[in-house]
Design an enzyme around this catalytic site. Structure first.
Site, PDB file in Angstrom:
ATOM      1  N   CYS A 185       0.831  -1.216   0.000  1.00 17.05           N
ATOM      2  CA  CYS A 185       0.000   0.000   0.000  1.00 17.05           C
ATOM      3  C   CYS A 185       0.857   1.255   0.000  1.00 17.05           C
ATOM      4  O   CYS A 185       0.330   2.366  -0.092  1.00 17.05           O
ATOM      5  CB  CYS A 185      -0.925   0.021   1.209  1.00 17.05           C
ATOM      6  SG  CYS A 185      -1.718  -1.543   1.530  1.00 17.05           S
TER       7      CYS A 185
ATOM      8  N   LYS B 120     -10.194   6.462   4.315  1.00 21.19           N
ATOM      9  CA  LYS B 120     -11.505   6.026   4.800  1.00 21.19           C
ATOM     10  C   LYS B 120     -12.646   6.466   3.885  1.00 21.19           C
ATOM     11  O   LYS B 120     -13.558   5.694   3.594  1.00 21.19           O
ATOM     12  CB  LYS B 120     -11.730   6.581   6.218  1.00 21.19           C
ATOM     13  CG  LYS B 120     -13.107   6.326   6.787  1.00 21.19           C
ATOM     14  CD  LYS B 120     -13.306   4.859   7.124  1.00 21.19           C
ATOM     15  CE  LYS B 120     -14.765   4.459   7.194  1.00 21.19           C
ATOM     16  NZ  LYS B 120     -15.374   4.250   5.856  1.00 21.19           N
TER      17      LYS B 120
ATOM     18  N   HIS C 129      -9.597   3.682  -0.900  1.00 20.29           N
ATOM     19  CA  HIS C 129      -8.232   3.140  -0.772  1.00 20.29           C
ATOM     20  C   HIS C 129      -7.918   2.174  -1.910  1.00 20.29           C
ATOM     21  O   HIS C 129      -7.914   0.956  -1.720  1.00 20.29           O
ATOM     22  CB  HIS C 129      -8.106   2.452   0.596  1.00 20.29           C
ATOM     23  CG  HIS C 129      -6.750   1.927   0.920  1.00 20.29           C
ATOM     24  ND1 HIS C 129      -5.583   2.422   0.358  1.00 20.29           N
ATOM     25  CD2 HIS C 129      -6.358   0.935   1.758  1.00 20.29           C
ATOM     26  CE1 HIS C 129      -4.545   1.743   0.849  1.00 20.29           C
ATOM     27  NE2 HIS C 129      -4.986   0.832   1.686  1.00 20.29           N
TER      28      HIS C 129
ATOM     29  N   ILE D 117     -12.098  -0.836  -0.418  1.00 16.14           N
ATOM     30  CA  ILE D 117     -11.345  -1.116  -1.642  1.00 16.14           C
ATOM     31  C   ILE D 117     -11.991  -0.335  -2.777  1.00 16.14           C
ATOM     32  O   ILE D 117     -13.172  -0.002  -2.721  1.00 16.14           O
ATOM     33  CB  ILE D 117     -11.301  -2.622  -1.966  1.00 16.14           C
ATOM     34  CG1 ILE D 117     -12.696  -3.145  -2.274  1.00 16.14           C
ATOM     35  CG2 ILE D 117     -10.671  -3.394  -0.848  1.00 16.14           C
ATOM     36  CD1 ILE D 117     -12.664  -4.444  -3.023  1.00 16.14           C
TER      37      ILE D 117
ATOM     38  N   SER E 229     -11.059   1.380   5.599  1.00 16.66           N
ATOM     39  CA  SER E 229     -11.161   2.067   4.314  1.00 16.66           C
ATOM     40  C   SER E 229     -11.693   1.075   3.281  1.00 16.66           C
ATOM     41  O   SER E 229     -11.458  -0.115   3.381  1.00 16.66           O
ATOM     42  CB  SER E 229      -9.790   2.580   3.901  1.00 16.66           C
ATOM     43  OG  SER E 229      -8.867   1.513   3.891  1.00 16.66           O
TER      44      SER E 229
END
Lengths: 134, 385
Positions: free
Chosen positions: B83, B328, B332, B209, B207
């Site tokens: 990430c 959030k 994300h 996807i 958060s």
């Protein structure tokens, strides 16, 4: 899980075989060949007792592929008596009874099945510590 | 070493782009950034991405996107750090421009996640964890954060509801961000009642996807003014690492990689946390916001949640975070996230954040985290106009 990967990690998964650093005496799990504390080469095998206590835990409701049928299951960080933390599932326990600090011990269980014709992957889980017989 | 500035920014809306492929998303963000910078040529392209191979069956996406964008022949590679891939791509571009190897560099983050089913994505994300010692035991990425959150609550005496201000602030700040995935404010009651994913982490700690792509164009500061009236200087870009597995950390509740990369960045820029006007935090989960605030020196150990409870993370507070919605509420798209943080930070520093604009935004920082803290990228940007 690939057969070769399964085979080369059986020592640690079946017996909690890690390492001890010949320089600083640090006990290491999982095995990593270089001591994370003093950076000395550490290839001397050391088998852990399997005793420890719950450092933290969580119950999984949305599982990764291959673990769907076990939901809900509880995973934990366990502080082994000899020092290191280890990540594993808890077993033989009601989720609601798990607490930080709870004494646990290692047992060998099926971790996952790779389909009907695939391997059964065995490895360590931890259960509430059972008082040893006299 | 040359001073480096951002001369262009571009992004696509974060969301479920079933009608667009990975290469299209990348191209749109790149095109938007190049138009913003008024350039037709770049020397190189760094594509931050985590899961193209696993989720779209396509690796080698540096070339794919360069070709699709009509830039065949250009230097282009994929940069991967889970990430943390997005800001890691900026770091590579920064090295290239600062070192004098390239003049115009596009740094991108792109991710395509929503074509696949939930459990497939859950497994793919678990690859950011330790395969042999975490994922093999059935740990999802959410559950790793849950282990951290439970222990944090245990050691510092918080309840789960104490983390609510992070999610509430993020959702409130996304309302006016046209590129954000969610535009709905949430209440404390909704937070308290939200569905449990991996106890104590519930849906509103987490958060979502998403698909997305964001891009910046870097150039030497000496010529930046020829391309934009509002150059944003890269004052620092620093990466540090820690163990991938949480159990291997010296102290699981302290993001050592976050502290090291922040210190490197502060030292390179000659500033400290007290100088920052805003901080784009990697709020993949509410616990990560707390740990990142502490590692970067905005709060002492165990006080990250208290800082949020005091309202100091909101616009007008001591250190506003997730000013455009954060992971959030903006969403994300994992490998793209770090670049969204930087595009949003640059937007604030250019004074172009619309209703989300902070009153005094001259110097800001972003911290992009790979895995549960194994790669941490800290970037400091400053208005220079």
């Amino acid at each position: 899980m690939e057969v070769a990967r399964f085979w080369r990690t059986t020592g640690q998964r079946y017996q909690l075989t890690g390492e001890i650093c010949p320089n600083c005496g640090n006990k290491i799990f999982p095995p990593r060949d270089v001591c994370p504390t003093c950076e000395h080469e550490a290839k001397t095998a050391y088998t852990f007792s399997g005793k420890g206590e719950v450092y933290s835990y969580s119950t999984i409701h949305a599982a990764p592929e291959g673990f769907e049928k076990y939901v809900p299951y509880t995973v934990a960080l366990v502080r082994l008596q000899e020092g290191p933390l280890i990540t594993a599932q808890l077993t033989d326990v009601d989720t609601h009874e798990v607490k930080v600090g709870m004494p646990v011990e290692m047992v060998t269980r099926v971790l996952r099945e790779d389909g009907e014709r695939g391997m059964l992957v065995y490895g360590y889980k931890f259960r509430p510590a059972v008082a040893s017989p006299r | 070493m040359r001073d480096v500035s951002i001369i262009g920014i571009g992004q696509v809306e974060v969301g479920e782009h079933w009608d667009k492929s990975l290469r299209e998303l990348g191209y749109y963000a790149l095109n938007a950034a190049m138009r913003d910078a008024c350039i037709q040529h770049i020397d190189s392209l760094y594509v931050g991405n985590m899961l193209s191979g696993e989720l779209t069956g396509q690796e080698h996406i540096g070339s794919i996107i360069a070709d699709f964008a009509g830039l065949r022949g250009v230097e282009a590679v994929k940069i991967e750090a889970a990430c943390g891939s997005g800001a890691a791509a900026l770091r590579m571009g920064y090295i290239a421009v600062a070192g004098g190897m390239s003049d115009f560099v596009a740094c991108m983050g792109v991710e395509k996640m929503t074509d696949r089913q939930g459990n497939t994505v859950t497994s793919a994300l678990a690859m950011a964890a330790d395969g042999d010692y975490e994922a093999l035991h059935g740990l999802s990425f959410v559950s790793i954060n849950a282990l951290l959150m439970r222990r944090y609550m245990h050691e510092h005496g918080y309840t789960k509801d104490d983390f609510a201000p992070f999610a509430i602030n993020a959702h409130a700040n996304a309302v006016n961000n046209p590129y954000a995935m969610f535009h709905n404010p949430i209440t404390r009651k909704q937070f308290t009642e939200s569905k449990m994913i991996a106890d104590p982490v519930s849906l509103l700690d987490s958060s979502p996807i998403a698909d997305g792509a964001a891009c910046v164009i870097l150039a030497p500061t000496a010529i930046a003014r020829e391309f934009t009236e509002k150059p944003v200087r890269v004052r620092a870009s620093a990466i540090a690492t820690d163990s991938v597995a949480v159990h291997d950390r010296r102290d699981p509740l302290f993001l050592e990689g976050g502290a090291i990369s922040a210190q490197k960045a502060y030292s390179a820029a000659g500033v400290g946390p007290a100088d920052m006007d805003l901080f784009e935090v990697h709020d993949a989960f509410t616990i990560m916001s707390a740990l990142s605030l502490e590692a970067a020196g905005f709060a002492s150990r165990g006080k990250g949640v208290a800082l949020a409870q005091e309202g100091q993370i909101m616009p007008g507070g001591r250190i506003p975070i997730t000013t455009m919605g954060g992971l959030k509420a903006r969403g994300h798209p994992v490998g793209a996230t770090g670049m969204y943080q930087l595009v949003e930070l640059a937007t604030q520093l250019r004074g172009e954040a619309g209703k989300s604009q902070l009153a005094n935004a001259r110097l800001g920082m972003a911290q992009n985290i790979g895995g549960s803290g194994a790669t941490v990228v800290t970037t400091i940007l400053e208005s220079s106009f």
